[in-house]
Write a protein that holds these residues in place. Structure first.
Motif, PDB file in Angstrom:
ATOM      1  N   ILE A   1      17.160  74.128 -66.712  1.00 23.75           N
ATOM      2  CA  ILE A   1      17.872  75.324 -67.185  1.00 23.75           C
ATOM      3  C   ILE A   1      17.414  75.696 -68.592  1.00 23.75           C
ATOM      4  CG2 ILE A   1      20.160  76.166 -67.881  1.00 23.75           C
ATOM      5  CD1 ILE A   1      21.233  74.661 -65.408  1.00 23.75           C
ATOM      6  N   ILE A   2      17.232  74.678 -69.445  1.00 28.10           N
ATOM      7  CA  ILE A   2      16.776  74.945 -70.816  1.00 28.10           C
ATOM      8  C   ILE A   2      15.438  75.688 -70.777  1.00 28.10           C
ATOM      9  CG2 ILE A   2      15.859  73.834 -72.910  1.00 28.10           C
ATOM     10  CD1 ILE A   2      18.009  71.630 -72.459  1.00 28.10           C
ATOM     11  N   LEU A   3      14.499  75.153 -69.995  1.00 31.78           N
ATOM     12  CA  LEU A   3      13.175  75.786 -69.917  1.00 31.78           C
ATOM     13  C   LEU A   3      13.282  77.190 -69.326  1.00 31.78           C
ATOM     14  CD1 LEU A   3      10.985  72.771 -68.727  1.00 31.78           C
ATOM     15  CD2 LEU A   3      11.043  73.810 -70.996  1.00 31.78           C
ATOM     16  N   SER A   4      14.091  77.306 -68.284  1.00 35.34           N
ATOM     17  CA  SER A   4      14.241  78.615 -67.639  1.00 35.34           C
ATOM     18  C   SER A   4      14.777  79.638 -68.628  1.00 35.34           C
ATOM     19  CB  SER A   4      15.197  78.528 -66.447  1.00 35.34           C
ATOM     20  OG  SER A   4      14.624  77.742 -65.458  1.00 35.34           O
ATOM     21  N   VAL A   5      15.823  79.264 -69.371  1.00 34.68           N
ATOM     22  CA  VAL A   5      16.428  80.215 -70.315  1.00 34.68           C
ATOM     23  C   VAL A   5      15.414  80.588 -71.397  1.00 34.68           C
ATOM     24  CG1 VAL A   5      18.214  80.498 -72.086  1.00 34.68           C
ATOM     25  CG2 VAL A   5      18.798  79.500 -69.879  1.00 34.68           C
ATOM     26  N   ALA A   6      14.718  79.567 -71.933  1.00 34.84           N
ATOM     27  CA  ALA A   6      13.751  79.835 -73.009  1.00 34.84           C
ATOM     28  C   ALA A   6      12.661  80.789 -72.525  1.00 34.84           C
ATOM     29  CB  ALA A   6      13.141  78.523 -73.499  1.00 34.84           C
ATOM     30  N   ILE A   7      12.169  80.539 -71.327  1.00 38.03           N
ATOM     31  CA  ILE A   7      11.068  81.360 -70.816  1.00 38.03           C
ATOM     32  C   ILE A   7      11.583  82.725 -70.334  1.00 38.03           C
ATOM     33  CG2 ILE A   7       9.275  81.518 -69.039  1.00 38.03           C
ATOM     34  CD1 ILE A   7       9.107  78.415 -69.229  1.00 38.03           C
ATOM     35  N   VAL A   8      12.665  82.695 -69.560  1.00 37.77           N
ATOM     36  CA  VAL A   8      13.168  83.948 -68.977  1.00 37.77           C
ATOM     37  C   VAL A   8      13.622  84.919 -70.072  1.00 37.77           C
ATOM     38  CG1 VAL A   8      15.018  84.953 -67.562  1.00 37.77           C
ATOM     39  CG2 VAL A   8      13.757  82.963 -66.742  1.00 37.77           C
TER      40      VAL A   8
ATOM     41  N   GLY B   1      22.837  74.030 -71.084  1.00 40.19           N
ATOM     42  CA  GLY B   1      21.411  74.361 -70.989  1.00 40.19           C
ATOM     43  C   GLY B   1      21.137  75.729 -71.565  1.00 40.19           C
ATOM     44  N   GLY B   2      22.055  76.650 -71.341  1.00 35.71           N
ATOM     45  CA  GLY B   2      21.882  78.017 -71.827  1.00 35.71           C
ATOM     46  C   GLY B   2      21.875  78.077 -73.342  1.00 35.71           C
ATOM     47  N   VAL B   3      22.782  77.327 -73.972  1.00 39.65           N
ATOM     48  CA  VAL B   3      22.860  77.341 -75.443  1.00 39.65           C
ATOM     49  C   VAL B   3      21.587  76.731 -76.033  1.00 39.65           C
ATOM     50  CG1 VAL B   3      24.075  76.381 -77.437  1.00 39.65           C
ATOM     51  CG2 VAL B   3      25.373  77.349 -75.536  1.00 39.65           C
ATOM     52  N   ILE B   4      21.206  75.559 -75.495  1.00 42.50           N
ATOM     53  CA  ILE B   4      19.989  74.904 -76.017  1.00 42.50           C
ATOM     54  C   ILE B   4      18.771  75.783 -75.702  1.00 42.50           C
ATOM     55  CG2 ILE B   4      18.529  72.842 -75.915  1.00 42.50           C
ATOM     56  CD1 ILE B   4      21.066  71.291 -75.031  1.00 42.50           C
ATOM     57  N   GLY B   5      18.701  76.268 -74.472  1.00 38.68           N
ATOM     58  CA  GLY B   5      17.579  77.118 -74.063  1.00 38.68           C
ATOM     59  C   GLY B   5      17.527  78.393 -74.889  1.00 38.68           C
ATOM     60  N   GLY B   6      18.694  78.942 -75.214  1.00 46.33           N
ATOM     61  CA  GLY B   6      18.760  80.158 -76.019  1.00 46.33           C
ATOM     62  C   GLY B   6      18.190  79.926 -77.417  1.00 46.33           C
ATOM     63  N   LEU B   7      18.553  78.767 -77.995  1.00 51.90           N
ATOM     64  CA  LEU B   7      18.033  78.444 -79.336  1.00 51.90           C
ATOM     65  C   LEU B   7      16.514  78.275 -79.287  1.00 51.90           C
ATOM     66  CD1 LEU B   7      20.794  75.928 -80.497  1.00 51.90           C
ATOM     67  CD2 LEU B   7      20.433  78.247 -81.328  1.00 51.90           C
ATOM     68  N   ILE B   8      16.057  77.595 -78.221  1.00 49.90           N
ATOM     69  CA  ILE B   8      14.602  77.418 -78.077  1.00 49.90           C
ATOM     70  C   ILE B   8      13.937  78.779 -77.849  1.00 49.90           C
ATOM     71  CG2 ILE B   8      12.800  76.407 -76.604  1.00 49.90           C
ATOM     72  CD1 ILE B   8      14.659  74.007 -76.195  1.00 49.90           C
ATOM     73  N   ALA B   9      14.610  79.646 -77.100  1.00 47.23           N
ATOM     74  CA  ALA B   9      14.058  80.988 -76.835  1.00 47.23           C
ATOM     75  C   ALA B   9      13.859  81.751 -78.138  1.00 47.23           C
ATOM     76  CB  ALA B   9      14.989  81.758 -75.907  1.00 47.23           C
ATOM     77  N   VAL B  10      14.848  81.657 -79.037  1.00 51.44           N
ATOM     78  CA  VAL B  10      14.737  82.360 -80.324  1.00 51.44           C
ATOM     79  C   VAL B  10      13.554  81.801 -81.116  1.00 51.44           C
ATOM     80  CG1 VAL B  10      15.898  82.756 -82.528  1.00 51.44           C
ATOM     81  CG2 VAL B  10      17.173  82.964 -80.384  1.00 51.44           C
ATOM     82  N   GLN B  11      13.450  80.468 -81.108  1.00 47.50           N
ATOM     83  CA  GLN B  11      12.351  79.805 -81.817  1.00 47.50           C
ATOM     84  C   GLN B  11      11.000  80.220 -81.222  1.00 47.50           C
ATOM     85  OE1 GLN B  11      12.916  77.975 -84.509  1.00 47.50           O
ATOM     86  NE2 GLN B  11      10.706  77.758 -84.794  1.00 47.50           N
ATOM     87  N   LEU B  12      10.959  80.202 -79.897  1.00 46.16           N
ATOM     88  CA  LEU B  12       9.736  80.599 -79.179  1.00 46.16           C
ATOM     89  C   LEU B  12       9.399  82.061 -79.486  1.00 46.16           C
ATOM     90  CD1 LEU B  12       7.721  79.513 -77.000  1.00 46.16           C
ATOM     91  CD2 LEU B  12       9.218  80.522 -75.292  1.00 46.16           C
TER      92      LEU B  12
END
Lengths: 243, 403
Positions: free
Chosen positions: B25-32, B340-351
């Motif tokens: 989910i983390i990866l999906s959120v970051a990428i999506v 997963g969404g919160v962590i993925g969201g933070l990674i998404a912002v960083q990415l």
């Protein structure tokens, strides 16, 4: 308290029809401790399941605490199980990922008690079975007897009027079985009606009344004289083959 | 009732499955989130209005090989021939075709002297006559069009009047009316040009350039051996004109090549092809990722139902209603999804910040990670609800079965 009249339960498959209970009649009065014995496949568990509203039946009438159980909705059945019936299973059926307190709390959450009420009841129930000091332990950290005591605490926490025990000592050694039986006797003395399915003739003898189920029918001549027979131990259990 | 605390306890004590799902989910959120942002950016670029009647306008090139030809008179004759053809609404010689990816642009300045010179933004520059506005189908919102006698045929040094896009006018003069302002091509003193009109929109040739919306027209009709002609015609007449225009021009003078005939709509498709390709590939990736994630969720729930059949039966025996079992699985997976969404969201912002630095992309808006998590929650509901409803049908009698 519990009255079953002409209850029939048939299991059907494409090839066979199995009559698990046929014209099953039984009455249990409030405060009784009834032991149910019988050979394997006689219908003991089916009786227990129907008595505990775990499954339905095909024909007959069943009244529990004055409520006609025949046509209850699933939600209503769940509510009655939660409020009026406590279950003790042969395999304890504790949730391995929850600690003792959380296990005991499970039915209380379904009852809708608030956190404070749940805490009080969990502590009281675990204290009653002598495990208050271990409420943060996981079931796997306990012996079989202790696990069954936790299951009893879980059954008692909701203060049910009616306790159904399915081979409560079946997985325990004799010492632990005796301790659990003593606990059940204490609970019964406090006023809770108990129906216990067992293979153990010695344990059955300790109940106030014994009934035997053979081929889906009660072989107890006093089945409609439960009140009169209260306090007596029927000899049928002795005669039953409990090998 | 919701059982958040015991569910968290259960998840913490049986980590491996949930952790795998969490990572997915983390990866999906970051990428999506980032992919959705890029897709939206691309789609919004592609859907920008050009201000041009794209499907009615096409261009053609005339290459003259006649050494004795007078470009000025030949150009005037050619444009006259085209305008007189049936189905043609307007035609003009132009320095470039909108959205074609190639053309002219220039720097401008304005002010009263070299000392108080103000540099104006670079702008795509159309050379055109009084029919340029009608040919492109532009909307004049202020001032006026060129008069025919104001249009000079020849080179760019003849320009004296300007019609600018509203975007250029606002960027240069703010809310002040640009009509009457004098602009200079390059340095002050070089070729003064007075703004006489404003069109609502006029895009240039380069869709990836930030000068796209700053189109302007000068009052010069280019006349050379090579001429680019823009023609506006009824859509249904365009096919016929592809034959009629070369025939008419060759009849007048056979020593030339006439080619092109590409509509602005076709230019748009070509010039935005990379954007469209990227949006399509990213969309497919997003769909695949979400599909894999939802399959992961559904698989996890089905595995848990198998694993917990006895537990579900016991819960039912202890008083759980069917909806309690459904909500148990929903809450369990919502917790994983939100974490997963919160962590993925933070990674998404960083990415997003890394992509911004590396590829000059705009900053990722927070809306995208939030919308992705919201979308994932909806997906979780669909992925979980059906297996959970199946779980709710497990008989409470399962609790008393020994196997």
């Amino acid at each position: 308290m519990l009255s079953m009249k002409n209850i029939s339960k048939v299991f059907k498959t494409d090839l066979v029809e199995t009559h698990a209970l046929r014209d099953f009649n039984l009455a249990v009065n409030e405060g009784e401790f009834v032991a149910v014995t019988g050979p394997s496949g006689s219908g003991k568990t089916t009786f227990l399941n129907i008595a505990g509203l775990l499954e339905g039946f095909n024909h007959g009438d069943y009244f529990l605490d004055g409520v006609n159980i025949s046509n209850l909705s699933d939600n209503k059945s769940a509510a009655i199980r939660n409020e009026k019936i406590g279950f003790i299973f042969q395999g304890f059926n504790l949730i391995s990922d929850l600690n003792l307190a959380e296990n005991v709390e499970v039915p209380l959450r379904y009852r809708g008690f608030n956190a404070k009420e749940r805490k009080v009841r969990v502590e009281r129930a675990l204290e009653q079975v002598g495990l208050a000091a271990r409420m943060k332990h996981l079931p796997t950290q306990l012996s079989g007897g202790q696990q069954q005591r936790v299951a009893i605490a879980r059954a008692l926490a909701g203060e049910p009027r009616f306790l159904l025990a399915d081979e409560p000592t079946g997985n325990l050694d004799s010492l632990m079985a005796r301790q659990v039986m003593e606990l059940l006797e204490d609970i019964n003395k406090a006023g809770t009606t108990i129906i216990m399915v067992t293979h153990d003739a010695d344990l059955a003898r300790r109940a106030q009344r014994n009934i035997q189920i053979v081929d889906g029918q009660v072989c107890d001549f006093s089945m409609y004289q439960a009140g009169e027979n209260r306090g007596k131990t029927q000899s049928i259990a002795d005669a039953a083959s409990v090998a | 009732m919701l059982q958040i605390r015991p569910i968290i306890s259960m998840l913490m004590r049986s980590k491996s499955g949930p952790i795998l799902l969490l990572v997915q989910i983390i990866l999906s959120v970051a990428i999506v989130a980032n992919a959705s942002f890029i897709i939206t950016e691309r789609v919004s670029l592609m859907s920008r209005e050009s201000g041009i009647a794209e499907s009615e306008v096409f261009d053609l090139d005339i290459y003259n090989f006649d050494d004795g030809m007078d470009p000025v008179s030949q150009t005037k004759r050619d444009i006259e021939i085209i305008r007189n053809l049936e189905g043609v609404k307007a035609a003009t010689v132009s320095s470039m075709t909108p959205l074609s990816g190639g053309g002219w642009a220039s720097n401008f300045s304005y002010g009263t002297s070299k000392e108080d010179r103000v540099d104006a933004a670079n702008a795509p520059l159309y050379y055109g006559d009084e029919q340029m506005i009608a040919t492109l189908g532009l909307k004049l919102i202020e001032g006026r069009n060129f008069y025919p006698d104001e249009v000079l045929t020849g080179g760019s040094e003849l320009a004296s009047l300007l019609i600018v896009s509203k975007a250029y006018a606002q960027e240069t003069f703010g809310d002040e009316s640009p009509i009457g302002k004098v602009m200079y091509r390059g340095e002050i003193g070089n070729q003064p040009m007075k703004i006489i009109g404003v069109v609502e929109r006029l895009q240039g040739a380069w869709v990836d350039n930030n000068n796209l919306e700053r189109g302007m027209i000068i009052n010069v009709e280019l006349a050379a051996a090579f001429n680019r002609i823009l023609v506006r015609a009824d859509e249904e007449a365009i096919v016929g004109l592809k034959e009629a225009i070369p025939a008419a021009l060759h009849k007048e003078n056979p020593n030339r090549v006439v080619r092109g005939f590409t509509t602005i709509s076709e230019h748009r498709n070509i010039v935005y092809r990379d954007h469209e390709l990227m949006a399509t590939v990213l969309s497919m990736m997003v769909v695949l990722l979400l599909l894999i994630t939802s399959l992961g969720l559904a698989g996890m729930v089905m595995f848990n139902i198998e694993r917990r059949t006895k537990q579900i039966g016991t819960r039912r025996a202890l008083g759980a209603k069917k909806r309690d079992i459904v909500s148990f699985f929903l809450v369990e997976n919502y917790l994983i999804c939100i974490t997963g969404g919160v962590i993925g969201g933070l990674i998404a912002v960083q990415l997003g910040q890394q992509l911004m630095a590396l590829y000059s992309l705009p900053k990722l808006e927070l809306f995208y990670p939030i919308a992705t998590v919201a979308g994932l929650l909806v997906l979780t509901t669909f992925a979980v609800i059906f297996p959970a409803q199946k779980a709710a049908k497990i008989s409470p009698a399962t609790a008393t079965r020994s196997v």
